[in-house]
Write an enzyme that holds these catalytic residues in place. Structure first.
Site, PDB file in Angstrom:
ATOM      1  N   CYS A 128       3.871  -4.742   6.312  1.00  0.00           N
ATOM      2  CA  CYS A 128       4.321  -5.229   5.043  1.00  0.00           C
ATOM      3  C   CYS A 128       3.672  -6.701   5.037  1.00  0.00           C
ATOM      4  CB  CYS A 128       5.687  -5.111   4.760  1.00  0.00           C
ATOM      5  SG  CYS A 128       6.514  -3.528   5.179  1.00  0.00           S
ATOM      6  N   GLU A 131       2.442  -8.784  -1.724  1.00  0.00           N
ATOM      7  CA  GLU A 131       3.524  -9.022  -2.567  1.00  0.00           C
ATOM      8  C   GLU A 131       3.300  -8.849  -3.958  1.00  0.00           C
ATOM      9  OE1 GLU A 131       5.325 -12.717  -1.489  1.00  0.00           O
ATOM     10  OE2 GLU A 131       5.601 -12.322   0.676  1.00  0.00           O
ATOM     11  N   SER A 184      -1.901 -20.062   4.569  1.00  0.00           N
ATOM     12  CA  SER A 184      -1.775 -18.787   5.600  1.00  0.00           C
ATOM     13  C   SER A 184      -1.414 -18.968   7.020  1.00  0.00           C
ATOM     14  CB  SER A 184      -3.173 -18.051   5.534  1.00  0.00           C
ATOM     15  OG  SER A 184      -4.169 -18.789   5.776  1.00  0.00           O
ATOM     16  N   ARG A 267     -12.503  -5.046   7.833  1.00  0.00           N
ATOM     17  CA  ARG A 267     -12.878  -4.427   6.711  1.00  0.00           C
ATOM     18  C   ARG A 267     -13.793  -3.340   7.139  1.00  0.00           C
ATOM     19  NH1 ARG A 267     -12.755 -10.115   3.268  1.00  0.00           N
ATOM     20  NH2 ARG A 267     -10.766  -9.695   2.367  1.00  0.00           N
ATOM     21  N   ILE A 362     -22.494  16.906 -11.059  1.00  0.00           N
ATOM     22  CA  ILE A 362     -23.329  17.987 -10.462  1.00  0.00           C
ATOM     23  C   ILE A 362     -22.434  19.099 -10.678  1.00  0.00           C
ATOM     24  CG2 ILE A 362     -24.200  18.948  -8.560  1.00  0.00           C
ATOM     25  CD1 ILE A 362     -24.940  15.948  -7.478  1.00  0.00           C
ATOM     26  N   GLU A 388      -7.550  -3.639   0.833  1.00  0.00           N
ATOM     27  CA  GLU A 388      -8.175  -4.764   2.024  1.00  0.00           C
ATOM     28  C   GLU A 388      -9.228  -5.700   1.146  1.00  0.00           C
ATOM     29  OE1 GLU A 388      -8.508  -5.617   6.159  1.00  0.00           O
ATOM     30  OE2 GLU A 388      -7.224  -4.374   4.958  1.00  0.00           O
ATOM     31  N   GLY A 389      -8.852  -6.125   0.046  1.00  0.00           N
ATOM     32  CA  GLY A 389      -9.818  -7.092  -0.559  1.00  0.00           C
ATOM     33  C   GLY A 389     -10.784  -6.263  -1.603  1.00  0.00           C
ATOM     34  N   THR A 390     -10.543  -6.532  -2.983  1.00  0.00           N
ATOM     35  CA  THR A 390     -11.331  -5.886  -3.980  1.00  0.00           C
ATOM     36  C   THR A 390     -12.689  -6.214  -3.995  1.00  0.00           C
ATOM     37  OG1 THR A 390     -10.986  -7.781  -5.373  1.00  0.00           O
ATOM     38  CG2 THR A 390      -9.204  -6.197  -5.775  1.00  0.00           C
TER      39      THR A 390
END
Length: 408
Positions: A128, A131, A184, A267, A362, A388-390
C-alpha cells in the site's frame, strides 16, 4: 558479473517452458470467466501454489538470477496467459519484495511465509503506497505514522488507494510518512498484521481491465502496530533519517533522485508484463490472419494486414530487448545513465496498447466481441501506460536524465 546475452541458458529455458505450459493449460482457460466475475481467482492461485509458482522460493530464484532475466522471462510468460489472473498471482510479490528490501532477517522469516500461506491455505499480501492525492508525486504522501514511545507502537492514519489485494490481504505492507520535512526520504514501511483493528477496505474498484485482480482502497484509522513491525527497525530508521536531513540541507535534489533510482530498477518488470500481453494479442491476430479468408485468399496475403503484423512483431521484439537490457543493468549494478529502466517501461507499455488495438483491427468485428480474447487483452493493456509511473512520467524522467535537469 554476468555478461549480457540474448541466449537463455538451459535452466532459464526450462523455467520458461514450464511457465508457458501453466499459462496455456491453467490460466488461459480461466481468463474469460474471472474477467467477467471481477473476483480474485482463488482456484488458479491455489493451482499455482501446488506446482510451486505461487511461492517465495520461486520468485526469489528468479529475482536472484545473476543475468537479471529471471523476472522478465517469468512475467512475460504469465502475462501471456492473462494479465488479470497473472497480476493476482504475482501481486503478493510486491509486498514480499518490500519486506525483503527493507526488513530484518527476523521480519523476513516471520512475515513472508504468512503472505503466501501454502497450497492448502493460500494467503495474499498487499503493498500500500499510492494515495488519492499522491500517485506519481510520491513526495505528496499524507498517510502518517507517529511513534508512541510509551507503548512502543506506531499509530497509522490515512487512506491508501489502488492497492492490489487491498483489504483482502492477510498481511499489508504500508508506506507512511514519519518525517514530512525531507520528502520521500521521510517515508518508512510498516507491517500491518492480520486482523489489526482500524484497517478496513474502502472502495473496491470496478476496472476497465485486469478485472481478475482485486484493487481497492485501504483505510487506516488509528491503526496501532508494534514497534517490531517497522521494517528495518527504529535504530536503522533514525540513522537513515539523520543522514537524509543532512543531505537535504546540503542539496535536497539528491534525496529525491535516490528515490527515483529505486523506481527505475523496478520498471522493467512491468515492461515484461506488457510484452507478454502484446505477444499474446499478436499471436491471436497472426493465426486469425492465416485462416480468415476474404476475396478468395487469407487476409495475411493482403499487404495492409501483412505490414501491420510485421510492425507488431518488430515492436514486441524491440520492447523485449529494452526490458532485458534494463533488467541486466539493474542486476549487475550498471547505472541507468539514460533512464534505461523508464525507457523499457515506456516503450513496452505503449507497444502493448498499440499492438492489442491493431489485433482488434485485424480481427475486425470479431475482435470487438468477447468471443475472442483480443478485446480483453486491449482492456488489460491500458493499465501498463498508467501504473508504476504513467507514460508521461517516464518521458519526464528520460528527458530530465538526458538533460541533466533534476527529477522532481
Amino acid at each position: 558479473m554476468a555478461e549480457f546475452t540474448l541466449e537463455l541458458n538451459d535452466d532459464q529455458k526450462q523455467v520458461k517452458e514450464w511457465l508457458h505450459g501453466f499459462a496455456a493449460d491453467v490460466i488461459r482457460p480461466a481468463a474469460a470467466e474471472w474477467d467477467e466475475r471481477e473476483e480474485t481467482p482463488w482456484p488458479v492461485i491455489q493451482e499455482a501454489a501446488k506446482v510451486g509458482i505461487y511461492s517465495l522460493d520461486f520468485y526469489a530464484q528468479q529475482f536472484f538470477d545473476p543475468t537479471g532475466l529471471g523476472i522478465p522471462v517469468a512475467m512475460e510468460e504469465l502475462f501471456w496467459g492473462d494479465a488479470g489472473i497473472a497480476l493476482s498471482i504475482v501481486g503478493t510479490g510486491l509486498a514480499a519484495v518490500g519486506v525483503l528490501a527493507n526488513g530484518t532477517e527476523e521480519q523476513i522469516g516471520t512475515w513472508i511465509p504468512q503472505m503466501y500461506g501454502d497450497a492448502d491455505d493460500v494467503k495474499v499480501a498487499a503493498f500500500c503506497s499510492s494515495e488519492p492525492d499522491a500517485g506519481s508525486d510520491v513526495a505528496s504522501m499524507c498517510t502518517r505514522a507517529v511513534y508512541d514511545e510509551a507503548k512502543d507502537e506506531w499509530v497509522l492514519n490515512g487512506t491508501k488507494t489502488w492497492a492490489t489485494n487491498g483489504g483482502i490481504a492477510n498481511v499489508h505492507v504500508v508506506v507512511a510518512v514519519v518525517d514530512p520535512d525531507i520528502g520521500s526520504k521521510g517515508h518508512a514501511s510498516f507491517i500491518v498484521p492480520p486482523d489489526t483493528p482500524g484497517l478496513s477496505q474502502g472502495q473496491k474498484f470496478k476496472k476497465h481491465g485486469i478485472r481478475a485482480s482485486h484493487t481497492a482502497e485501504v483505510v487506516l484509522e488509528d491503526v496501532r502496530v508494534p514497534g517490531h513491525c517497522l521494517l528495518g527497525g527504529k535504530e536503522k530508521l533514525d540513522e537513515r533519517l539523520a543522514r537524509a536531513r543532512e543531505r537535504a540541507k546540503a542539496g535536497g535534489e539528491r534525496v529525491k533522485n535516490a528515490a527515483m533510482a529505486t523506481f527505475e530498477a523496478s520498471r522493467p518488470a512491468v515492461g515484461a508484463m506488457a510484452v507478454g500481453t502484446a505477444r499474446a494479442a499478436y499471436e491471436v491476430a497472426l493465426d486469425y490472419a492465416k485462416t480468415r479468408s476474404q476475396f478468395g485468399r487469407p487476409i495475411i496475403d493482403n499487404q495492409g494486414i501483412a505490414f501491420q503484423l510485421a510492425d507488431m512483431r518488430t515492436r514486441i521484439d524491440a520492447a523485449r530487448l529494452l526490458v532485458w537490457r534494463a533488467s541486466w543493468m539493474a542486476t549487475t549494478g550498471k547505472p541507468f545513465t539514460s533512464a534505461e529502466g523508464s525507457m523499457s517501461k515506456l516503450y513496452a507499455s505503449e507497444t502493448a496498447r498499440d499492438v492489442t488495438a491493431q489485433a482488434i483491427q485485424i480481427l475486425g468485428g470479431n475482435g470487438f466481441t468477447r468471443e475472442y480474447p483480443v478485446e480483453r487483452m486491449h482492456r488489460d493493456a491500458a493499465i501498463y501506460t498508467i501504473f508504476e509511473g504513467t507514460s508521461e512520467i517516464q518521458r519526464l524522467v528520460i528527458a530530465r536524465t538526458l538533460s541533466g535537469m533534476p527529477i522532481r
